[in-house]
Design a protein around this motif. Structure first.
Motif, short mmCIF file in Angstrom:
data_model
loop_
_atom_site.label_atom_id
_atom_site.label_comp_id
_atom_site.label_asym_id
_atom_site.label_seq_id
_atom_site.Cartn_x
_atom_site.Cartn_y
_atom_site.Cartn_z
N ASN A 50 -20.18 -11.46 -24.39
CA ASN A 50 -19.79 -9.98 -24.17
C ASN A 50 -19.21 -9.32 -23.06
OD1 ASN A 50 -20.62 -9.74 -27.09
ND2 ASN A 50 -22.86 -9.70 -26.26
N GLN A 51 -18.65 -10.19 -22.31
CA GLN A 51 -17.95 -9.72 -21.10
C GLN A 51 -16.53 -10.24 -21.19
OE1 GLN A 51 -19.82 -10.15 -16.92
NE2 GLN A 51 -21.72 -10.85 -18.24
N TRP A 52 -15.45 -9.38 -20.49
CA TRP A 52 -14.18 -10.03 -20.57
C TRP A 52 -14.15 -10.40 -18.91
CZ3 TRP A 52 -10.99 -11.03 -24.20
CH2 TRP A 52 -11.22 -10.40 -25.43
N LEU A 53 -13.78 -11.55 -18.68
CA LEU A 53 -13.52 -12.54 -17.63
C LEU A 53 -12.05 -12.63 -17.21
CD1 LEU A 53 -16.62 -15.01 -17.59
CD2 LEU A 53 -16.63 -12.51 -16.70
N PHE A 54 -11.68 -12.10 -16.11
CA PHE A 54 -10.45 -12.17 -15.69
C PHE A 54 -10.25 -13.73 -15.22
CE2 PHE A 54 -7.06 -11.18 -12.06
CZ PHE A 54 -6.27 -11.25 -13.14
N ILE A 55 -9.24 -14.68 -15.91
CA ILE A 55 -8.99 -15.98 -15.76
C ILE A 55 -7.70 -16.46 -15.15
CG2 ILE A 55 -10.98 -16.69 -17.34
CD1 ILE A 55 -8.66 -17.59 -19.24
N HIS A 56 -6.79 -15.51 -15.09
CA HIS A 56 -5.37 -16.07 -14.75
C HIS A 56 -4.63 -14.80 -14.49
CE1 HIS A 56 -1.94 -18.53 -14.20
NE2 HIS A 56 -1.21 -17.65 -14.91
N HIS A 57 -3.79 -14.82 -13.37
CA HIS A 57 -2.90 -13.71 -12.86
C HIS A 57 -1.33 -14.57 -12.47
CE1 HIS A 57 -0.73 -10.21 -11.35
NE2 HIS A 57 -0.55 -11.12 -10.08
N HIS A 58 -0.33 -13.98 -13.04
CA HIS A 58 0.83 -14.26 -12.49
C HIS A 58 1.68 -13.08 -12.58
CE1 HIS A 58 4.62 -16.88 -11.84
NE2 HIS A 58 5.31 -16.18 -12.89
N GLY A 59 2.48 -13.08 -11.35
CA GLY A 59 3.54 -11.88 -11.23
C GLY A 59 4.78 -12.86 -10.50
N SER A 60 5.63 -12.01 -11.07
CA SER A 60 7.34 -12.06 -10.56
C SER A 60 7.87 -10.88 -10.17
CB SER A 60 7.92 -12.89 -11.92
OG SER A 60 7.67 -14.17 -12.09
N SER A 61 8.56 -11.01 -9.20
CA SER A 61 9.24 -9.58 -8.74
C SER A 61 10.38 -9.31 -9.81
CB SER A 61 9.81 -9.72 -7.11
OG SER A 61 10.65 -11.10 -7.34
N VAL A 62 10.73 -7.95 -9.80
CA VAL A 62 11.87 -7.54 -10.56
C VAL A 62 13.15 -7.40 -10.05
CG1 VAL A 62 12.32 -5.76 -12.11
CG2 VAL A 62 10.07 -6.25 -11.77
N SER A 63 14.00 -8.28 -10.16
CA SER A 63 15.38 -8.02 -9.50
C SER A 63 15.90 -6.62 -10.01
CB SER A 63 16.52 -9.06 -9.79
OG SER A 63 16.65 -9.03 -11.37
N ASN A 64 16.85 -5.76 -9.21
CA ASN A 64 17.27 -4.48 -9.62
C ASN A 64 16.45 -3.58 -9.88
OD1 ASN A 64 20.04 -5.62 -9.28
ND2 ASN A 64 19.90 -6.55 -11.36
N TYR A 65 15.06 -3.63 -9.28
CA TYR A 65 14.02 -2.50 -9.43
C TYR A 65 14.36 -1.41 -8.98
CZ TYR A 65 9.48 -0.36 -8.93
OH TYR A 65 8.41 0.43 -8.86
N ILE A 66 14.28 -0.33 -9.74
CA ILE A 66 14.34 1.27 -9.69
C ILE A 66 13.14 1.74 -9.62
CG2 ILE A 66 15.44 3.51 -10.47
CD1 ILE A 66 17.58 1.62 -11.87
N PRO A 67 12.55 2.17 -8.47
CA PRO A 67 11.06 2.38 -8.37
C PRO A 67 11.03 3.93 -8.99
CG PRO A 67 12.21 2.62 -6.10
CD PRO A 67 13.15 2.23 -7.07
N THR A 68 9.66 3.91 -9.65
CA THR A 68 9.42 5.19 -10.02
C THR A 68 8.91 6.03 -8.92
OG1 THR A 68 7.28 4.39 -10.49
CG2 THR A 68 8.82 4.33 -12.41
N ASN A 69 8.71 7.46 -9.08
CA ASN A 69 8.22 8.41 -8.18
C ASN A 69 6.70 8.13 -8.06
OD1 ASN A 69 7.64 10.33 -6.55
ND2 ASN A 69 8.31 11.91 -7.61
N ILE A 70 6.22 7.45 -7.51
CA ILE A 70 4.71 7.29 -7.51
C ILE A 70 4.08 8.02 -6.24
CG2 ILE A 70 4.89 5.06 -8.98
CD1 ILE A 70 4.64 3.20 -6.41
N SER A 71 4.96 8.28 -5.29
CA SER A 71 4.20 8.85 -4.02
C SER A 71 3.49 10.13 -4.28
CB SER A 71 5.21 9.43 -3.21
OG SER A 71 5.99 8.21 -2.50
N SER A 72 2.29 10.33 -3.78
CA SER A 72 1.42 11.19 -4.24
C SER A 72 1.65 12.71 -3.10
CB SER A 72 0.18 11.14 -3.94
OG SER A 72 -0.40 10.56 -2.70
#
Length: 72
Positions: A50-72
Protein backbone atom coordinates in the motif's frame (compact mmCIF):
# COMPACT_ATOMS: atom_id res chain seq x y z
CA UNK A 1 19.69 27.82 -5.30
CA UNK A 2 17.88 25.35 -7.52
CA UNK A 3 14.18 25.30 -8.35
CA UNK A 4 12.22 22.59 -10.16
CA UNK A 5 8.85 23.34 -11.76
CA UNK A 6 7.22 20.19 -13.13
CA UNK A 7 5.00 20.52 -16.23
CA UNK A 8 3.65 18.39 -19.08
CA UNK A 9 3.01 15.42 -16.81
CA UNK A 10 1.70 12.09 -18.10
CA UNK A 11 0.88 9.23 -15.73
CA UNK A 12 0.28 5.58 -16.69
CA UNK A 13 -0.48 2.84 -14.16
CA UNK A 14 0.05 -0.86 -14.96
CA UNK A 15 -1.11 -3.02 -12.03
CA UNK A 16 1.49 -2.22 -9.34
CA UNK A 17 3.81 -0.14 -11.56
CA UNK A 18 3.33 3.57 -12.34
CA UNK A 19 5.29 5.44 -15.00
CA UNK A 20 5.37 9.24 -14.88
CA UNK A 21 6.89 11.25 -17.73
CA UNK A 22 7.27 14.99 -17.28
CA UNK A 23 9.22 18.11 -18.17
CA UNK A 24 11.42 19.36 -15.34
CA UNK A 25 11.90 23.11 -15.79
CA UNK A 26 15.04 23.78 -13.76
CA UNK A 27 16.25 27.20 -12.67
CA UNK A 28 19.50 27.67 -10.80
CA UNK A 29 21.59 30.56 -9.54
CA UNK A 30 25.34 30.17 -10.02
CA UNK A 31 27.88 32.94 -9.51
CA UNK A 32 25.10 35.54 -9.56
CA UNK A 33 23.66 34.39 -12.90
CA UNK A 34 20.39 32.55 -13.47
CA UNK A 35 20.58 29.45 -15.63
CA UNK A 36 17.55 27.64 -17.03
CA UNK A 37 17.30 24.21 -18.57
CA UNK A 38 14.71 21.59 -19.35
CA UNK A 39 14.93 17.88 -18.65
CA UNK A 40 12.52 15.24 -19.89
CA UNK A 41 12.22 12.83 -16.98
CA UNK A 42 10.84 9.34 -16.58
CA UNK A 43 10.04 8.23 -13.03
CA UNK A 44 8.94 4.69 -12.16
CA UNK A 45 7.18 3.71 -8.96
CA UNK A 46 6.22 0.29 -7.64
CA UNK A 47 3.35 -0.26 -5.22
CA UNK A 48 4.38 -2.47 -2.29
CA UNK A 49 2.31 -2.94 0.85
CA UNK A 50 0.00 0.00 0.00
CA UNK A 51 2.92 2.39 -0.58
CA UNK A 52 4.25 3.74 -3.87
CA UNK A 53 8.04 3.38 -3.80
CA UNK A 54 10.25 5.34 -6.17
CA UNK A 55 12.39 2.76 -7.97
CA UNK A 56 13.88 4.50 -11.02
CA UNK A 57 14.56 7.96 -12.49
CA UNK A 58 16.00 8.88 -15.86
CA UNK A 59 16.42 12.39 -17.24
CA UNK A 60 17.64 13.76 -20.56
CA UNK A 61 18.28 17.40 -21.34
CA UNK A 62 16.03 19.09 -23.88
CA UNK A 63 17.73 20.57 -26.93
CA UNK A 64 16.32 23.92 -28.10
CA UNK A 65 14.70 24.40 -24.67
CA UNK A 66 12.61 27.55 -24.36
CA UNK A 67 12.26 28.28 -20.63
CA UNK A 68 8.89 29.02 -19.13
CA UNK A 69 8.55 32.01 -16.82
CA UNK A 70 9.21 30.22 -13.53
CA UNK A 71 10.88 33.03 -11.55
CA UNK A 72 8.98 34.19 -8.51
Amino acid sequence: MIKFIITNTTVRVFDNIAVIVCLENIETLLDGEIGRLGVIATNIFEQMENQWLFIHHHGSSVSNYIPTNISS
